[in-house]
Design an enzyme around this catalytic site. Structure first.
Site, PDB file in Angstrom:
ATOM      1  N   LYS A 294      22.211  31.871  41.679  1.00 41.40           N
ATOM      2  CA  LYS A 294      22.542  31.727  40.227  1.00 41.40           C
ATOM      3  C   LYS A 294      21.884  30.314  39.838  1.00 41.40           C
ATOM      4  O   LYS A 294      21.982  29.392  40.794  1.00 41.40           O
ATOM      5  CB  LYS A 294      24.039  31.743  40.414  1.00 41.40           C
ATOM      6  N   GLU A 378      41.910  41.548  36.083  1.00 42.58           N
ATOM      7  CA  GLU A 378      43.092  40.973  35.332  1.00 42.58           C
ATOM      8  C   GLU A 378      44.371  41.945  35.496  1.00 42.58           C
ATOM      9  O   GLU A 378      45.487  41.584  35.573  1.00 42.58           O
ATOM     10  CB  GLU A 378      42.606  41.113  33.870  1.00 42.58           C
ATOM     11  N   ARG A 406      42.833  44.693  28.999  1.00 40.97           N
ATOM     12  CA  ARG A 406      42.619  45.529  29.901  1.00 40.97           C
ATOM     13  C   ARG A 406      44.199  45.816  30.887  1.00 40.97           C
ATOM     14  O   ARG A 406      44.279  46.394  31.648  1.00 40.97           O
ATOM     15  CB  ARG A 406      41.640  45.380  30.877  1.00 40.97           C
TER      16      ARG A 406
END
Length: 634
Positions: A294, A378, A406
């Site tokens: 990354k 979540e 969600r």
């Protein structure tokens, strides 16, 4: 047959590519040069526009290889999360528009089908791509297309979300042309955590299996004419001998029904193309595991990939972002939580892979034993918090409003029904600017207010945020929510009487009342000060606890002929609607006007988005002028 393009070595390759077909004509050496050019363009662009830099730097070679092996838009690419798609946009005809990235009227920082036929599906939230690719592949099959592929690029952080496994469970049992590419960079946004991270690490250490299997398959392909294609196919598809010799068991992905290929160096174009070509040959679900860095190619991003995940404008030479140096709402929330936790060992902090974004890095450093990063999960975070609360802990789950969406079932079933005390720090409430439609926090008020026993606060400044957090922890019961916007507090309104209920600014001998909450109240206050200078008088009502509404708030509104409610939350189901219903039940006979958004807002600055809702200081001032004229005929 077309003429093979001739590339001038003295000119940038990016300037010479006119189509995806040109890309397929490049040599391996030219591909490496192209990737360098793309990285330079990404760094230059994001340094001016801000955006998701580190993740895009890590997927340059992958994206180039995908477009060389597959044929978009006939083959469908699905990005998870979509912020990895910048190179894809460059290669699919949007290079000239890259300078408008995430800007008003420009191109989105996420895939957007209305923007290009090469963007097959919108993707701003995590863990959706495998389900999407599964549906697209099935749609292709129903149309009789067995030639093309649905290709999902999944960041390793997305694999911490349960939806990814629901998608794998169904995709793996199909015989469709699905290829899932796992971009394994050991990072989601914060560092990857949990059993999955350990599992991927163990696979990365077993590359001998992959090398041996590929060598066997290449040899079989070369000798198929000697031993017969049917025999070769049987041996090629029977991997048990190699697996049993080199691995104690199949990979998890094979257990889901996928062919597993990898791990592969995600920065080696030739290796990537080889494994993608191999994946195409199976014509069944294949899982390709690639390893990337990354931030690849830009030292500051490689050294600090979390900080460069989503970054504001920055100086390329130093890597330093353009920051004001002042705290944000997230910082104030995180620091106040630390202060309270120093005095109360029951307080726990929970994040879903957003340690820095939510300001919980202060807590994680101070109280690592009471800090929980559950990954991009979540729903699990809410249920986990509810279970903590059932043991007498005081869990605080800090989460972006957009991602909280969600968790509705868990909030309803696991928190509210059991009357468990969970505190939500709802970050990025309201519009968020350049991230656009997928990230606005405009909907939490509507669905949270439908959950019995919920309390919601919307502080309008830092001091009010601190007050609300303490009250949510120690005076409320059940689900207690504190919502606050992205960025810094630049408010100027009178803070001499801050509280967690409401503030009524009256005494102007007027029949006009303006109501608001959160950051919009400061814009209302500024407009009102300007109106007063011109002899226009309106009273103000600032709500801090916005749900349930205090009865006194309704009593106050009943005394005015004209009430205007300005709300930075979705029109339907918002507090202004709830208040309107209560006024109607009381027999209110005045005019009640609600100003709140009813639509999605594309990428733009926060100021521009607020103005589009009618919340600029100028727009509010003009509304005051109009009402005053109607009221007094002046």
């Amino acid at each position: 047959m077309g003429t093979k393009p001739i590339f001038d070595p003295e000119k940038p390759l990016l300037d010479q590519l006119t189509s995806l077909q040109d890309l397929k004509q490049l040599t391996a050496a030219q591909c490496k040069t192209l990737c360098q050019e793309i990285r330079s363009l990404l760094i230059k662009t994001v340094s001016h526009t801000g955006g998701h830099l580190a993740s895009n730097l890590g997927t340059v070679e992958l994206t180039v290889a995908m477009h060389r092996v597959f044929s978009s838009p006939q083959d469908k690419f699905v990005w998870d999360v979509g912020h990895q798609c910048y190179t894809h946009k460059i290669l699919t005809g949007r290079r000239d528009k890259l300078s408008t990235l995430r800007q008003e009227g420009g191109i989105s920082g996420f895939p957007k089908p209305e923007e290009s036929v090469h963007d097959s599906f919108i993707s701003g939230h995590s863990s959706t791509a495998i389900s999407v690719a599964s549906g697209i592949a099935e749609g292709m099959r129903l149309q009789g297309d067995r030639e093309h592929f649905a290709v999902a690029v999944v960041g390793d952080g997305a694999m911490t979300g349960g939806l990814a496994y629901e998608g794998m469970n169904n995709a793996g049992k199909s015989r469709n042309n699905i290829i899932v590419i796992l971009n394994d960079n050991k990072m989601s946004i914060s560092k990857n955590v949990g059993a999955l991270a350990r599992y991927l690490s163990s696979i990365r250490s077993r590359e001998g299996y992959v090398r041996t299997k590929k060598a066997v398959e290449r040899r079989l392909n070369r000798t198929a004419g000697t031993i017969g294609p049917s025999v070769a196919k049987v041996i090629k598809n029977s991997k048990s001998v190699v697996r049993e010799a080199l691995l104690p068991a199949a990979t998890m992905f094979e257990d889901f029904g996928f062919v597993y290929l990898g791990p592969v160096d995600g920065h080696n174009i030739e290796a990537l193309e080889e494994v993608l070509h191999a994946a195409k040959e199976y014509h069944r679900p294949v899982f390709v595991h690639i390893c990337t860095v990354k931030g690849k190619g830009y030292t500051p991003a490689e050294d600090n990939p979390g900080e460069y995940h989503g970054i504001s404008k920055f100086d390329i030479e130093t890597g330093n972002p353009e920051v004001s140096g002042v705290d944000t709402y997230s910082d104030v929330f995180g620091k106040e939580l630390v202060r309270l936790a120093q005095q109360d060992t029951r307080i726990c902090a929970v994040t879903a892979a957003m340690e820095h974004g939510t300001g919980l890095h202060y807590f994680s450093r101070k109280f690592p034993n009471r800090y929980y990063d559950v990954g991009i999960a979540e729903q699990h975070a809410v249920t986990f918090s509810a279970a903590l609360a059932s043991t007498g802990r005081l869990p605080v789950f800090a989460v972006y409003s957009s991602f909280l969406q969600r968790t509705y079932d868990q909030l309803m079933h696991d928190v509210a029904i059991g009357k468990l005390h969970v505190v939500l720090g709802i970050d990025r409430a309201g519009v968020v600017g350049e991230d656009g439609e997928t990230h606005h926090g405009l909907y939490d008020v509507s669905y949270l207010s439908s959950i019995p026993g919920t309390t919601i606060y919307a502080p309008a400044c830092y001091d009010e945020l601190r007050l609300c957090l303490r009250r949510a922890l120690y005076r409320d019961r059940g689900l207690a929510c504190v919502r606050y916007p992205r960025g810094a507090d630049n408010s100027v309104f009178d803070k001499s009487a801050l509280n967690t209920e409401y503030t009524h600014v009256s005494g102007n001998k007027t029949d006009i009342l303006f109501i608001s909450y959160g950051r919009v109240y400061d814009l209302l206050y500024r407009a009102n000060m300007r109106a007063r200078e011109q002899g226009i008088f309106c009273d103000l009502l600032k709500l801090t606890r916005i749900f349930p509404l205090n009865d006194a708030v309704i009593d106050i509104a009943m005394t005015y002929r004209h009430v205007v409610f300005l709300e930075e939350a979705y029109y339907y189901g918002g507090i202004s609607q709830i208040m309107g219903d209560q006024l109607m039940q009381r027999g209110y006979r005045g005019t009640y006007t609600r100003v709140a958004p009813k639509q999605y807002f594309p990428q733009a600055s926060v100021a521009s988005q607020l103005a589009a809702m009618g919340f600029s200081e100028q727009a509010i001032f003009e509304r005051m002028q109009q009402l005053s004229t109607e009221e007094f005929g002046a």
